[in-house]
Motif scaffolding. Structure first.
Motif, PDB file in Angstrom:
ATOM      1  N   ALA A 226       0.750  -1.117  -0.104  1.00 29.83           N
ATOM      2  CA  ALA A 226       0.119   0.072   0.209  1.00 29.83           C
ATOM      3  C   ALA A 226       0.945   1.043   0.168  1.00 29.83           C
ATOM      4  CB  ALA A 226      -0.902  -0.012   1.299  1.00 29.83           C
ATOM      5  N   ASP A 227       2.072   1.004   0.859  1.00 32.86           N
ATOM      6  CA  ASP A 227       2.802   2.343   0.855  1.00 32.86           C
ATOM      7  C   ASP A 227       4.125   1.849   1.422  1.00 32.86           C
ATOM      8  OD1 ASP A 227       2.221   2.087   3.475  1.00 32.86           O
ATOM      9  OD2 ASP A 227       0.783   3.739   3.310  1.00 32.86           O
ATOM     10  N   GLN A 228       4.929   2.692   1.853  1.00 37.12           N
ATOM     11  CA  GLN A 228       6.329   2.345   2.250  1.00 37.12           C
ATOM     12  C   GLN A 228       6.288   1.920   3.871  1.00 37.12           C
ATOM     13  OE1 GLN A 228       9.485   5.368   1.600  1.00 37.12           O
ATOM     14  NE2 GLN A 228      10.899   4.094   2.783  1.00 37.12           N
ATOM     15  N   ALA A 229       5.234   2.576   4.457  1.00 38.04           N
ATOM     16  CA  ALA A 229       4.995   2.010   5.864  1.00 38.04           C
ATOM     17  C   ALA A 229       4.885   0.549   5.871  1.00 38.04           C
ATOM     18  CB  ALA A 229       4.070   2.900   6.674  1.00 38.04           C
ATOM     19  N   HIS A 230       3.657   0.085   4.824  1.00 43.77           N
ATOM     20  CA  HIS A 230       3.444  -1.330   4.910  1.00 43.77           C
ATOM     21  C   HIS A 230       4.678  -2.300   4.445  1.00 43.77           C
ATOM     22  CE1 HIS A 230       0.664  -4.334   2.617  1.00 43.77           C
ATOM     23  NE2 HIS A 230       0.850  -4.802   3.555  1.00 43.77           N
ATOM     24  N   LEU A 231       5.390  -1.724   3.534  1.00 44.18           N
ATOM     25  CA  LEU A 231       6.490  -2.667   3.337  1.00 44.18           C
ATOM     26  C   LEU A 231       7.449  -2.602   4.618  1.00 44.18           C
ATOM     27  CD1 LEU A 231       9.115  -3.729   1.456  1.00 44.18           C
ATOM     28  CD2 LEU A 231       9.735  -1.246   1.401  1.00 44.18           C
ATOM     29  N   SER A 232       7.696  -1.584   5.390  1.00 43.90           N
ATOM     30  CA  SER A 232       8.547  -1.530   6.392  1.00 43.90           C
ATOM     31  C   SER A 232       8.271  -2.529   7.621  1.00 43.90           C
ATOM     32  CB  SER A 232       8.535  -0.251   7.122  1.00 43.90           C
ATOM     33  OG  SER A 232       9.283   0.935   6.035  1.00 43.90           O
ATOM     34  N   ARG A 233       6.708  -2.497   7.733  1.00 42.93           N
ATOM     35  CA  ARG A 233       6.259  -3.477   8.791  1.00 42.93           C
ATOM     36  C   ARG A 233       6.632  -5.035   8.103  1.00 42.93           C
ATOM     37  NH1 ARG A 233       1.836   0.066   8.463  1.00 42.93           N
ATOM     38  NH2 ARG A 233       0.754  -1.222   6.978  1.00 42.93           N
ATOM     39  N   GLU A 234       6.115  -5.304   6.984  1.00 39.35           N
ATOM     40  CA  GLU A 234       6.503  -6.637   6.610  1.00 39.35           C
ATOM     41  C   GLU A 234       8.099  -7.028   6.443  1.00 39.35           C
ATOM     42  OE1 GLU A 234       3.913  -8.850   4.615  1.00 39.35           O
ATOM     43  OE2 GLU A 234       3.579  -8.227   6.608  1.00 39.35           O
ATOM     44  N   CYS A 235       8.799  -6.072   6.192  1.00 40.56           N
ATOM     45  CA  CYS A 235      10.292  -6.204   6.418  1.00 40.56           C
ATOM     46  C   CYS A 235      11.035  -6.463   7.520  1.00 40.56           C
ATOM     47  CB  CYS A 235      10.833  -5.050   5.454  1.00 40.56           C
ATOM     48  SG  CYS A 235      12.729  -5.083   5.533  1.00 40.56           S
ATOM     49  N   LEU A 236      10.380  -5.881   8.846  1.00 38.09           N
ATOM     50  CA  LEU A 236      10.981  -6.172   9.856  1.00 38.09           C
ATOM     51  C   LEU A 236      10.044  -7.537  10.448  1.00 38.09           C
ATOM     52  CD1 LEU A 236      12.270  -4.872  12.409  1.00 38.09           C
ATOM     53  CD2 LEU A 236       9.826  -3.822  12.935  1.00 38.09           C
ATOM     54  N   ARG A 237       8.901  -7.756   9.997  1.00 34.33           N
ATOM     55  CA  ARG A 237       8.304  -9.097  10.232  1.00 34.33           C
ATOM     56  C   ARG A 237       9.286 -10.352   9.799  1.00 34.33           C
ATOM     57  NH1 ARG A 237       4.899 -12.904   8.412  1.00 34.33           N
ATOM     58  NH2 ARG A 237       4.582 -11.737   6.433  1.00 34.33           N
ATOM     59  N   LEU A 238       9.655 -10.232   8.528  1.00 32.81           N
ATOM     60  CA  LEU A 238      10.242 -11.286   7.455  1.00 32.81           C
ATOM     61  C   LEU A 238      11.792 -11.303   7.841  1.00 32.81           C
ATOM     62  CD1 LEU A 238       8.253 -11.080   4.404  1.00 32.81           C
ATOM     63  CD2 LEU A 238       8.049 -12.767   6.208  1.00 32.81           C
ATOM     64  N   THR A 239      12.319  -9.948   8.339  1.00 36.45           N
ATOM     65  CA  THR A 239      13.916 -10.167   8.283  1.00 36.45           C
ATOM     66  C   THR A 239      14.312  -9.725   9.787  1.00 36.45           C
ATOM     67  OG1 THR A 239      14.164  -7.886   7.696  1.00 36.45           O
ATOM     68  CG2 THR A 239      13.792  -9.442   5.718  1.00 36.45           C
ATOM     69  N   GLY A 240      13.524  -9.220  10.583  1.00 38.39           N
ATOM     70  CA  GLY A 240      14.054  -8.556  11.513  1.00 38.39           C
ATOM     71  C   GLY A 240      14.832  -7.290  11.511  1.00 38.39           C
ATOM     72  N   LEU A 241      14.763  -6.658  10.424  1.00 38.88           N
ATOM     73  CA  LEU A 241      15.563  -5.608  10.153  1.00 38.88           C
ATOM     74  C   LEU A 241      14.466  -4.416   9.271  1.00 38.88           C
ATOM     75  CD1 LEU A 241      18.698  -6.897   8.651  1.00 38.88           C
ATOM     76  CD2 LEU A 241      18.446  -6.100  10.910  1.00 38.88           C
ATOM     77  N   THR A 242      14.898  -3.092   9.437  1.00 40.73           N
ATOM     78  CA  THR A 242      14.207  -2.275   8.510  1.00 40.73           C
ATOM     79  C   THR A 242      14.582  -2.248   7.426  1.00 40.73           C
ATOM     80  OG1 THR A 242      15.800  -0.612   9.096  1.00 40.73           O
ATOM     81  CG2 THR A 242      13.845  -0.737  10.559  1.00 40.73           C
ATOM     82  N   PRO A 243      14.012  -1.885   6.194  1.00 40.08           N
ATOM     83  CA  PRO A 243      14.411  -1.727   4.753  1.00 40.08           C
ATOM     84  C   PRO A 243      15.829  -1.334   4.687  1.00 40.08           C
ATOM     85  CG  PRO A 243      12.236  -1.302   4.613  1.00 40.08           C
ATOM     86  CD  PRO A 243      12.375  -1.056   6.183  1.00 40.08           C
ATOM     87  N   SER A 244      16.139  -0.126   5.377  1.00 37.14           N
ATOM     88  CA  SER A 244      17.224   0.770   5.216  1.00 37.14           C
ATOM     89  C   SER A 244      18.427  -0.063   5.867  1.00 37.14           C
ATOM     90  CB  SER A 244      17.254   2.215   5.630  1.00 37.14           C
ATOM     91  OG  SER A 244      16.887   1.779   7.290  1.00 37.14           O
ATOM     92  N   LYS A 245      18.208  -0.658   6.834  1.00 40.90           N
ATOM     93  CA  LYS A 245      19.262  -1.793   7.638  1.00 40.90           C
ATOM     94  C   LYS A 245      19.539  -2.902   6.365  1.00 40.90           C
ATOM     95  CE  LYS A 245      20.088   0.039  11.851  1.00 40.90           C
ATOM     96  NZ  LYS A 245      21.611   0.360  12.291  1.00 40.90           N
ATOM     97  N   LEU A 246      18.261  -3.493   6.160  1.00 42.56           N
ATOM     98  CA  LEU A 246      18.654  -4.580   5.272  1.00 42.56           C
ATOM     99  C   LEU A 246      19.561  -4.518   4.007  1.00 42.56           C
ATOM    100  CD1 LEU A 246      17.799  -7.661   4.815  1.00 42.56           C
ATOM    101  CD2 LEU A 246      15.821  -6.999   3.670  1.00 42.56           C
ATOM    102  N   LEU A 247      19.120  -3.293   3.392  1.00 43.02           N
ATOM    103  CA  LEU A 247      19.701  -2.691   2.280  1.00 43.02           C
ATOM    104  C   LEU A 247      21.001  -1.946   2.256  1.00 43.02           C
ATOM    105  CD1 LEU A 247      16.485  -1.763   0.306  1.00 43.02           C
ATOM    106  CD2 LEU A 247      17.938  -3.934  -0.009  1.00 43.02           C
TER     107      LEU A 247
END
Length: 278
Positions: A226-247
């Motif tokens: 839906a938006d970047q916040a939606h991505l951030s929530r899913e990234c944290l759930r699936l990887t344990g990291l925020t998108p910026s940390k992961l990338l």
């Protein structure tokens, strides 16, 4: 020096195997973060017994010892050969491959135990063994395989629509998914959507610019968030990291510095040629 190299599987395995790889650690131990992919993986450390990494719902951390070489096979969701147990019994677990597949799998390790096998020959042997199982008719449930293809990123389709297209109710589709993948259709779709985002980030793809979004926000919208916040929530759930940390702060590379082009190529191919339900 630590290295991780992915490559496409041998052609006969392309429909079932997403990628194969060789991971070598250097003089120091390596902290590996395994992420959910929707599928399962075979890991074979040379000199040790092969293991099966079951379907993941969350990140799993592994410390790989120094001077270790591991060859691996990452399967497409629902495409691994059938095992002695169903995959819903292996969620977020690692198992000795001989315990869940076939005792004869121990023969894979005979040469490696003596450290006489190279990574390249071990990977070739492992792929041959997988192909043997698939040709023996122990491959994917065709209904599940069709549903997984429909749930790939880029197309706005819900699980109920996919189930109806296949002549099933959503509960019937879920019952087909759980033993074959270990995850329900919605969980698989969410995992594949995130893998699609990682594919765009790895390839340095440019956002389409829909809704005026660009950068990470634009890629999030392109892949179906839906938006970047939606991505951030899913990234944290699936990887344990925020998108910026992961990338690592860059859209065009992951924090580990590994090249995942071979693994993400199938996602980019479906982005360019979206699959549609007939």
């Amino acid at each position: 020096m630590e290295s991780y190299v992915e490559q496409a599987p041998r052609p006969e395995l392309a429909g079932a195997v997403r990628t194969v790889w060789v991971h070598r650690t250097g003089a120091a131990a390596y902290a590996q973060r395994h992420l959910p992919t929707g599928g399962v993986e075979i890991h074979w450390p040379l000199g040790a017994r092969p293991t099966l990494l079951g379907p993941l719902t969350r990140p799993q951390l592994e410390v790989v010892p120094p001077h270790t070489t591991i060859v691996g096979v990452r399967f497409q969701p629902g495409s691994a050969p059938r095992m002695a147990v169903t995959f819903d019994q292996l969620v977020d677990r690692r198992a000795d491959l001989a315990d869940v597949w076939d005792d004869s799998i121990d023969r894979l390790g005979e040469g490696a135990a003596a450290r006489t096998v190279t990574a390249e020959s071990a990977l070739a042997l492992l792929q041959s063994r997988v192909l043997q199982e698939l040709r023996a008719g122990r491959g994917a449930d065709p209904i599940v395989a069709a549903a997984v293809r429909a749930l790939m990123p880029w197309a706005a389709v819900d699980v109920r629509t996919v189930a109806a297209h296949l002549g099933l109710s959503t509960s019937q589709l879920r019952r087909r998914f759980l033993p074959a993948l270990g995850l329900g259709p919605k969980a698989v779709q969410r995992t594949l959507r995130f893998q699609g985002f990682l594919a765009l980030a790895q390839a340095g793809e440019t956002a389409s610019g829909r809704r005026g979004a660009d950068g990470v926000a634009g890629l999030a919208v392109d892949v179906g968030y839906a938006d970047q916040a939606h991505l951030s929530r899913e990234c944290l759930r699936l990887t344990g990291l925020t998108p910026s940390k992961l990338l690592g702060g860059d859209v065009d590379r992951c924090l580990c510095g590994h090249d995942h082009v071979a693994s993400y190529r199938p996602f980019l191919a479906t982005r360019r040629r979206p699959r549609r339900l007939a």
